[in-house]
Every structure is written in C-alpha cells, then in structure tokens.
Design a protein around this motif. Structure first.
Motif, PDB file in Angstrom:
ATOM      1  N   UNK A 193       0.875  -1.224   0.093  1.00  0.00           N
ATOM      2  CA  UNK A 193      -0.040   0.000   0.015  1.00  0.00           C
ATOM      3  C   UNK A 193       0.954   1.121  -0.323  1.00  0.00           C
ATOM      4  N   UNK A 194       1.808   1.074   1.102  1.00  0.00           N
ATOM      5  CA  UNK A 194       2.945   2.334   0.758  1.00  0.00           C
ATOM      6  C   UNK A 194       3.761   2.455  -0.361  1.00  0.00           C
ATOM      7  N   UNK A 195       3.873   1.282  -0.872  1.00  0.00           N
ATOM      8  CA  UNK A 195       4.869   1.363  -1.935  1.00  0.00           C
ATOM      9  C   UNK A 195       4.317   1.803  -3.169  1.00  0.00           C
ATOM     10  N   UNK A 196       2.875   1.925  -3.481  1.00  0.00           N
ATOM     11  CA  UNK A 196       2.217   2.578  -4.367  1.00  0.00           C
ATOM     12  C   UNK A 196       2.484   4.200  -4.459  1.00  0.00           C
ATOM     13  N   UNK A 197       2.874   4.774  -3.222  1.00  0.00           N
ATOM     14  CA  UNK A 197       3.146   5.988  -3.070  1.00  0.00           C
ATOM     15  C   UNK A 197       4.793   6.418  -3.556  1.00  0.00           C
ATOM     16  N   UNK A 204       4.499 -11.019  -5.984  1.00  0.00           N
ATOM     17  CA  UNK A 204       3.353 -11.108  -5.205  1.00  0.00           C
ATOM     18  C   UNK A 204       3.004 -10.170  -4.384  1.00  0.00           C
ATOM     19  N   UNK A 205       1.829  -9.571  -4.369  1.00  0.00           N
ATOM     20  CA  UNK A 205       1.522  -8.599  -3.781  1.00  0.00           C
ATOM     21  C   UNK A 205       0.067  -9.155  -2.575  1.00  0.00           C
ATOM     22  N   UNK A 206      -0.210 -10.256  -2.581  1.00  0.00           N
ATOM     23  CA  UNK A 206      -0.948 -10.744  -1.441  1.00  0.00           C
ATOM     24  C   UNK A 206      -2.407 -10.403  -1.954  1.00  0.00           C
TER      25      UNK A 206
END
Length: 206
Positions: A193-197, A204-206
């Motif tokens: 979620x924070x990586x998208x920022x 694999x992102x779950x």
C-alpha cells in the motif's frame, strides 16, 4: 543502512533515504532487530534505521553471527541448519554497500535469503541501489530473486545521503528498488500500500 567495506574493493558509503526508512518502520511497526551493513553514524542519526543491533565494517558481516544459533554467513553453503520450531526469527533491514564488481551486493542478498528461508530471519527489507542490481540478483544462484517477491520500483530517484555531509545527494539519476521478504500478511499489505506512493509494486502482492 549505510555501507561497509568488507574487502579491499572500493565501496561507496551512502545513507538510506528518509522515505525508505519510514517505509521500513511502517512495515515493521515493532522495530527492526538487525541491520547487517551499518554504522553508528547511520543507525543512530535522527531519522535513522534505529536497528536494535547493527554489524559494522570492523565486525565484518561475513564472519560475524547474525542470529543466535544460526550458521555463520560463510558457512551457509555447507551448514544447512534451519531454525528450530520454537525460534521466532527477527526482522532485518539492509541497504548493502556497493562495490565495482557487485560482490558485496550478491553476498548480502544470498545471505538474507538463506536466513529468511530457513526461519532465522522472520522478515527482511532489502534496498537495491539501482535496477541493474535486480537483474544481476536473478543470476547469482540465490533461491529467490527480488522480482519473485513484493518489490517496489521507485518512480523517482531516492535521495540517498552523502557519507561525508549526511545530506541528500542529487546524483546519480536512476531508480532504485525495495524488496520485502515476508510471509506475514499485514507486513505485505502495508508494504504494498505504501509502495504505491513511491512507485510501481511488482511480484506477489497478496
């Protein structure tokens, strides 16, 4: 979080950008147990990683114990021991040193992967200085690679900190990647979620 010179190779001492440190602390809200490539200068500075334990250049991460009871890094190929079921592995953060031949980058990735897969390390966050490293780490014989795990490819060049001034650098201009090794759903969700920022999230992102 910084860089260590584990051999006579020329290395570049650089500090981790604040945004990546913030990502690490959000992903591991109970703190970081080990940074195997750091120094008090980087770990203890305001906004630093603040790992409970670091391994410095003088201690030499190749021959120093990373986790209690685990094989030493240079013995991992012959000592195949896994962590006993009662062991709860620690959290690890690593922004490895850079050298001209990439040997240190390879060493840290292979070692972290082995400790994680064997249960000595519960979760790890690995910072890749440039995307060339990601391609190389697919071919070094490690049991997994960054592109097989949740990985952030930064949209903009992170501002690594200069080893002399501790201030953000403006060069070189290239993207970096940050990889999470974890089987904990909450850590994976937070990281992605924070990586998208910061950029694009792959693997694999779950």
């Amino acid at each position: 979080m910084g860089a260590v010179a584990l051999s006579s190779l020329v290395t570049h001492d650089h500090g981790t950008p604040d945004a990546i440190i913030a990502l690490a602390h959000a992903t591991f809200p109970n703190g970081i147990d080990l940074d195997p490539a750091s120094s008090p200068k980087w770990n203890d500075r305001p906004g630093g990683v603040r790992a409970r334990r670091i391994i410095t250049e003088e201690e030499d991460a190749r021959v120093t114990e990373w986790f209690t009871g685990a094989p030493l890094p240079l013995r991992l190929r012959t000592d195949r021991r896994c962590a006993p079921p009662a062991v709860i592995g620690g959290t690890l953060f690593c922004n490895p040193p850079n050298d001209k031949r990439g040997e240190l980058v390879n060493f840290f990735w292979r070692t972290i992967v082995e400790y994680w897969l064997r249960g000595w390390c519960r979760s790890a966050l690995y910072v890749g200085f440039n995307l060339e490293h990601a391609a190389k780490l697919q071919r070094i014989g490690a049991r997994t690679s960054p592109l097989r795990q949740p990985t952030i490819v930064t949209a903009e060049r992170p501002e690594y900190l200069d080893g002399e001034t501790l201030r953000p650098q403006t060069e070189p201009l290239h993207a970096s990647f940050i990889t999470l090794l974890s089987n904990t759903p909450s850590e994976i969700r937070t990281f992605c979620a924070l990586g998208k920022e910061l950029g694009d999230v792959t693997g694999p992102i779950g």
